[in-house]
Design a protein around this motif. Structure first.
Motif, PDB file in Angstrom:
ATOM      1  N   MET A  62       0.625  -1.198  -0.071  1.00 37.86           N
ATOM      2  CA  MET A  62       0.093   0.072  -0.028  1.00 37.86           C
ATOM      3  C   MET A  62       0.909   1.357  -0.076  1.00 37.86           C
ATOM      4  N   LYS A  63       0.483   2.266  -0.869  1.00 35.48           N
ATOM      5  CA  LYS A  63       1.260   3.420  -1.057  1.00 35.48           C
ATOM      6  C   LYS A  63       0.597   4.602  -0.405  1.00 35.48           C
ATOM      7  N   ILE A  64       1.070   5.219   0.771  1.00 36.65           N
ATOM      8  CA  ILE A  64       0.458   6.190   1.606  1.00 36.65           C
ATOM      9  C   ILE A  64       0.958   7.616   1.157  1.00 36.65           C
ATOM     10  N   VAL A  65       0.276   8.547   1.218  1.00 35.97           N
ATOM     11  CA  VAL A  65       0.531   9.864   0.612  1.00 35.97           C
ATOM     12  C   VAL A  65       0.201  10.952   1.840  1.00 35.97           C
ATOM     13  N   SER A  66       0.804  11.402   2.712  1.00 37.03           N
ATOM     14  CA  SER A  66       0.334  12.286   3.765  1.00 37.03           C
ATOM     15  C   SER A  66       0.598  13.720   3.474  1.00 37.03           C
ATOM     16  N   LEU A  67      -0.462  14.594   3.504  1.00 43.08           N
ATOM     17  CA  LEU A  67      -0.115  15.900   3.354  1.00 43.08           C
ATOM     18  C   LEU A  67      -0.505  16.789   4.567  1.00 43.08           C
ATOM     19  N   LEU A  68      -0.302  16.296   5.679  1.00 44.71           N
ATOM     20  CA  LEU A  68      -0.539  16.906   7.044  1.00 44.71           C
ATOM     21  C   LEU A  68       0.700  16.301   8.030  1.00 44.71           C
ATOM     22  N   PRO A  69       1.399  16.995   8.492  1.00 47.65           N
ATOM     23  CA  PRO A  69       2.324  16.714   9.575  1.00 47.65           C
ATOM     24  C   PRO A  69       1.863  15.838  10.682  1.00 47.65           C
ATOM     25  N   ALA A  70       0.646  15.993  11.159  1.00 48.48           N
ATOM     26  CA  ALA A  70      -0.051  15.255  12.205  1.00 48.48           C
ATOM     27  C   ALA A  70      -0.337  13.604  11.585  1.00 48.48           C
ATOM     28  N   ALA A  71      -0.987  13.859  10.317  1.00 44.13           N
ATOM     29  CA  ALA A  71      -1.368  12.530   9.591  1.00 44.13           C
ATOM     30  C   ALA A  71      -0.195  11.730   9.611  1.00 44.13           C
ATOM     31  N   THR A  72       1.264  12.302   9.101  1.00 47.20           N
ATOM     32  CA  THR A  72       2.447  11.501   9.024  1.00 47.20           C
ATOM     33  C   THR A  72       2.833  10.857  10.464  1.00 47.20           C
ATOM     34  N   GLU A  73       2.571  11.738  11.552  1.00 48.00           N
ATOM     35  CA  GLU A  73       3.005  11.312  12.712  1.00 48.00           C
ATOM     36  C   GLU A  73       1.941  10.124  13.289  1.00 48.00           C
ATOM     37  N   ILE A  74       0.931  10.116  12.688  1.00 51.26           N
ATOM     38  CA  ILE A  74      -0.188   8.919  13.046  1.00 51.26           C
ATOM     39  C   ILE A  74       0.155   7.714  12.448  1.00 51.26           C
ATOM     40  N   ALA A  75       0.708   8.005  11.015  1.00 54.01           N
ATOM     41  CA  ALA A  75       0.953   6.679  10.029  1.00 54.01           C
ATOM     42  C   ALA A  75       1.911   6.298  10.776  1.00 54.01           C
ATOM     43  N   CYS A  76       3.058   6.873  11.135  1.00 49.24           N
ATOM     44  CA  CYS A  76       4.268   6.138  11.718  1.00 49.24           C
ATOM     45  C   CYS A  76       4.119   5.711  12.928  1.00 49.24           C
ATOM     46  N   ALA A  77       3.293   6.177  13.707  1.00 45.92           N
ATOM     47  CA  ALA A  77       2.924   5.520  15.139  1.00 45.92           C
ATOM     48  C   ALA A  77       2.074   4.330  15.032  1.00 45.92           C
ATOM     49  N   LEU A  78       1.268   4.285  13.742  1.00 44.89           N
ATOM     50  CA  LEU A  78       0.822   2.873  13.305  1.00 44.89           C
ATOM     51  C   LEU A  78       1.471   1.798  12.951  1.00 44.89           C
ATOM     52  N   GLY A  79       2.814   2.280  12.603  1.00 43.90           N
ATOM     53  CA  GLY A  79       3.739   1.069  11.998  1.00 43.90           C
ATOM     54  C   GLY A  79       3.742   1.150  10.598  1.00 43.90           C
ATOM     55  N   LEU A  80       3.210   2.241   9.741  1.00 43.67           N
ATOM     56  CA  LEU A  80       2.993   2.485   8.453  1.00 43.67           C
ATOM     57  C   LEU A  80       4.041   3.270   7.811  1.00 43.67           C
ATOM     58  N   ARG A  81       5.233   3.406   8.574  1.00 44.08           N
ATOM     59  CA  ARG A  81       6.380   4.275   7.796  1.00 44.08           C
ATOM     60  C   ARG A  81       6.742   3.796   6.349  1.00 44.08           C
ATOM     61  N   GLU A  82       6.893   2.448   6.179  1.00 44.77           N
ATOM     62  CA  GLU A  82       7.452   1.881   5.062  1.00 44.77           C
ATOM     63  C   GLU A  82       6.248   2.065   3.996  1.00 44.77           C
ATOM     64  N   GLY A  83       5.033   2.030   4.470  1.00 43.74           N
ATOM     65  CA  GLY A  83       4.139   2.536   3.230  1.00 43.74           C
ATOM     66  C   GLY A  83       3.978   3.914   2.805  1.00 43.74           C
ATOM     67  N   LEU A  84       4.420   4.899   3.614  1.00 47.70           N
ATOM     68  CA  LEU A  84       4.571   6.211   3.023  1.00 47.70           C
ATOM     69  C   LEU A  84       5.569   6.569   1.838  1.00 47.70           C
ATOM     70  N   VAL A  85       4.785   6.967   0.788  1.00 52.53           N
ATOM     71  CA  VAL A  85       5.572   7.442  -0.483  1.00 52.53           C
ATOM     72  C   VAL A  85       5.792   9.064  -0.621  1.00 52.53           C
ATOM     73  N   ALA A  86       4.914   9.708   0.025  1.00 54.56           N
ATOM     74  CA  ALA A  86       5.358  11.067  -0.094  1.00 54.56           C
ATOM     75  C   ALA A  86       4.722  11.714   1.397  1.00 54.56           C
TER      76      ALA A  86
END
Length: 288
Positions: free
Chosen positions: A1-25
């Motif tokens: 799954m490829k995730i784009v986060s356009l919000l700092p808080a959302a990026t923090e949430i995604a990483c706290a959920l263990g989804l860092r490897e899915g972030l592409v931008a």
């Protein structure tokens, strides 16, 4: 799954959920955890964030008056990434790229992406957003577990007694009082928030109006400023700020209070310790 986060808080949430490897931008403002800096930034701002507070406020007002977007999105790169999930926001067009801009771009570049739009106004909404992001990314159980952990930490906060009256200054020139989720965070820290009601937008106020709140303590956490920038901007206003309340704390608002993400719990813990007379981490806040 490829995730784009356009919000700092959302990026923090995604990483706290263990989804860092899915972030592409990310957005240009996403800076935590530190390693997300390696991701391509899809947004940029028309404003010069290095300007002093008063000049920065004036520049934002001028751009809004001219009906221009404060932020711009790299559509070509967004199209090339072909994300499965895009996380954006509808809470504040000054703080991050607007929902309308994002949706317009996605219709042209990634129409099949699942869009998660966050619009929290209360601390409880922030916890609900964690669940929403987790569900959209296919890991609902992680969202529930993360929220339960955050709630346990909030319940474990050692609060001062009696409850001190606490005001939070969110901008210095011109002055603003913090609304939205910040009063809830102050309440979670054991303070009695004074100023705008929880969930309401952050209003401009004069120093006399803030002084009239008769706060026992004031937290200064300008939106988007880290601790060193806050200390720098507060320097010329030292006497004014000390005249607002018997105790004043300068805080890294950018990391801990302005962003509706998991580190609001860190903010509650830090402020509770300070209100109780304890030490605070030097990288988060310093007493004035």
């Amino acid at each position: 799954m490829k995730i784009v986060s356009l919000l700092p808080a959302a990026t923090e949430i995604a990483c706290a959920l263990g989804l860092r490897e899915g972030l592409v931008a990310r957005s240009h403002e996403c800076d935590h955890p530190e390693d997300v800096g390696a991701l391509p930034a899809l947004t940029r701002a028309r404003v010069d964030s290095s300007l002093p507070s008063a000049e920065l406020d004036e520049q934002v007002r001028r751009i809004v008056a001219e009906r221009l977007p404060i932020y711009m999105l790299d559509e070509a790169r967004l199209a090339g990434l072909a994300p499965d999930v895009v996380v954006t926001q509808e809470a504040c067009e000054v703080c991050a790229i607007s929902y309308e801009q994002v949706m317009g771009s996605l219709r042209r570049t990634a129409a099949n992406a699942c869009v998660v739009s966050l619009q929290p106004t209360r601390l409880a909404d922030v916890l609900a957003d964690v669940v929403a992001v987790a569900a959209a990314c296919g890991v609902p159980e992680r969202g529930r577990a993360l929220v339960e952990g955050l709630k346990v930490r909030l319940e474990g906060v050692v609060r001062p007694a009696p409850r001190p009256r606490v005001a939070v200054v969110e901008w210095l020139a011109p002055p603003m009082l913090a609304g939205h989720w910040v009063p809830d965070t102050i309440a979670a820290a054991g303070g009695e928030p004074v100023g705008p009601p929880a969930g309401e937008p952050s209003p401009y106020a004069t120093w006399d109006e803030i002084r009239a709140l008769r706060a026992d303590a004031v937290v200064v956490a300008p939106c988007g400023f880290d601790l060193s920038r806050t200390v720098e901007e507060a320097g010329p206003l030292r006497d004014t700020l000390r005249g607002l309340a018997p105790r004043v704390l300068l805080m890294d608002g950018n990391a801990y209070l302005n962003r509706p993400g998991p580190r609001l719990v860190d903010a509650a813990e830090t402020i509770a310790a300070w209100l109780s007379g304890g030490d605070v981490p030097a990288d988060r806040a310093v007493p004035l």
